[in-house]
Design a protein around this motif. Structure first.
Motif, short mmCIF file in Angstrom:
data_model
loop_
_atom_site.label_atom_id
_atom_site.label_comp_id
_atom_site.label_asym_id
_atom_site.label_seq_id
_atom_site.Cartn_x
_atom_site.Cartn_y
_atom_site.Cartn_z
N SER A 124 0.85 -1.20 0.00
CA SER A 124 0.00 0.00 0.00
C SER A 124 0.88 1.24 0.00
N ASP A 148 -2.38 4.46 -3.26
CA ASP A 148 -2.86 3.08 -3.13
C ASP A 148 -3.37 2.66 -4.51
N HIS A 152 -5.92 -2.29 -3.61
CA HIS A 152 -4.96 -2.20 -2.51
C HIS A 152 -5.33 -1.03 -1.61
N LEU A 278 -2.15 -3.55 5.18
CA LEU A 278 -2.21 -4.75 4.34
C LEU A 278 -3.28 -5.72 4.80
N THR A 316 -5.51 -7.70 0.05
CA THR A 316 -5.40 -7.98 -1.39
C THR A 316 -5.16 -9.47 -1.60
#
Length: 418
Positions: A124, A148, A152, A278, A316
């Motif tokens: 990110s 980003d 993400h 994340l 993600t």
């Protein structure tokens, strides 16, 4: 020694002992605590003090900790506000667009440059938080715009658009974010730009540089730890790697701890800053669906039952990006060498160089810096060293620093002989 000398020496020692006696807290009668510092064996451990200044405090502790960055062995999250002025949610004016871009920004000062950062797959914009802070320590006029990518961080898209991760799409997104940020901040023109991309982000910034869409605003671009040859070789083992990492964490602290213990990120301050972005807490709906598919006699430890029972999963799904892996890196070396502007390649090892880039390096077509003590996340492992390299790269390509000789017509107008 005479009796008089002994008395004088005794009185002198007593007065010195009083002078160096540590201050005692008047309320608790205890000594003040000494500050704690991050327990990081990497050479970049000093970045714990990169977001604040250690200030003597006579009324309390001997030293005050940097604001926003707790010290010691803490695995607590460090918020983005410790590094950036603001976050931007940018929606294109095109009514057909279904993407809302998210980025972190610290504006440039005066005619200072704008470092535009693009992270790698699964990461990110906060991946560049610490190194961005280090850049500004060395170049206070610099601005940092860290985006980003779709799919993400906090960038959102509807109708499956977050799964459109073609290189051309991501490159267009980055250009769009730069233009939208200019409009949002009311900049009369784009500041001088240095593009910086890590891994997948390196392919994105190279593609944008090659397109020429930034025109004269682009001073140069830096690619961090990705080259075409080694990237293509690594794709075959990517699925194996993804299968070995944990799919869930009981808490953000566990996620941060795993990144440090696995040495995915080797700097504790960087991990505490970037890792929380994340991960996302699993929804009750997902938990209930998973529980329904299991036998009634067993109960998942990651199932519902309140926030404490809901684990954190990866934001993600990297496995779902497999169809785009080759598209990201095919032709990268050729584009990197051919695009206009200054070129910088930062690697964690010379073994990553492929044949085309090796020849280009021998011909002096780009600058190369190797950090063998770093892992894949060079800018997170060694933020100070990476920042020094990036600032030096900007200064070598800063057109504003060039001093051109006067024109002949100007010399004639001044009455000088030519």
């Amino acid at each position: 020694m005479s009796e008089l000398q002994r008395k004088w020496a005794k009185a002198k020692l007593a007065s010195m002992a009083e002078a160096i006696e540590p201050e005692v807290d008047g309320e608790t009668g205890s000594l003040p605590e000494l500050p704690e510092f991050p327990d990081d064996d990497s050479s970049s451990a000093s970045s714990a003090s990169s977001t604040g200044t250690i200030i003597p405090s006579p009324s309390r502790n001997l030293f005050a900790r940097p604001q926003g960055v707790p010290g010691g062995r803490s695995l607590e999250q460090i918020p983005w506000t410790a590094y950036f002025e603001r976050e931007l949610f940018l929606k294109p004016k095109d009514c057909n667009s279904n993407v809302t871009y998210h980025a972190y920004l610290t504006s440039p000062v005066g005619k200072g440059p704008l470092f535009v950062m693009h992270h790698g797959a699964g990461s990110s914009g906060l991946s560049f938080a610490v190194v961005g802070s280090e850049i500004r320590k060395r170049l206070p006029t610099a601005g940092i715009l860290s985006v980003d990518a779709r799919g993400h961080g906090s960038t959102t898209a509807s109708d499956g658009a977050d799964l459109d991760l073609k290189l051309s799409t991501l490159s267009g997104d980055l250009f769009q974010v730069i233009q939208l940020a200019r409009a949002e901040m009311h900049w009369p023109e784009l500041p001088p730009i240095v593009l910086v991309g890590h891994s997948l982000g390196g392919a994105v910034v190279t593609d944008l540089a090659k397109s020429g869409r930034l025109g004269a605003s682009l001073l140069g671009y830096a690619v961090l730890d990705v080259v075409e040859g080694s990237a293509m070789d690594a794709l075959s083992s990517m699925r194996s790697y993804l299968s070995t990492r944990p799919s869930r964490f009981a808490s953000l602290r566990d996620g941060i701890d795993w990144h440090l213990r696995s040495r995915t990120i080797r700097n504790a301050v960087s991990a505490r800053t970037s890792v929380p972005a994340l991960l996302v807490r699993e929804s009750n709906e997902k938990d209930e669906g998973e529980s329904a598919g299991r036998s009634t006699g067993s109960r998942s430890s990651s199932g519902g039952g309140g926030n404490a029972a809901r684990p954190w999963r990866w934001r993600t799904n990297l496995a779902a990006t497999q169809p785009f892996w080759e598209d990201w890196f095919v032709g990268l070396s050729k584009k990197f060498l051919e695009a206009k502007g200054g070129k910088l390649l930062l690697l964690a090892g010379t073994d990553r160089l492929d044949t085309e880039l090796t020849i280009g390096q021998m011909q002096g077509k780009y600058a190369l810096q190797v950090f063998p003590e770093a892992g894949h996340f060079i800018h997170e492992d060694l933020p100070e060293k990476a920042a020094i390299t990036l600032v030096d790269f900007y200064r070598r390509n800063d057109r504003g620093a060039l001093v051109l000789p006067p024109k002949v017509s100007e010399l004639v107008a001044q009455g000088k002989k030519v």
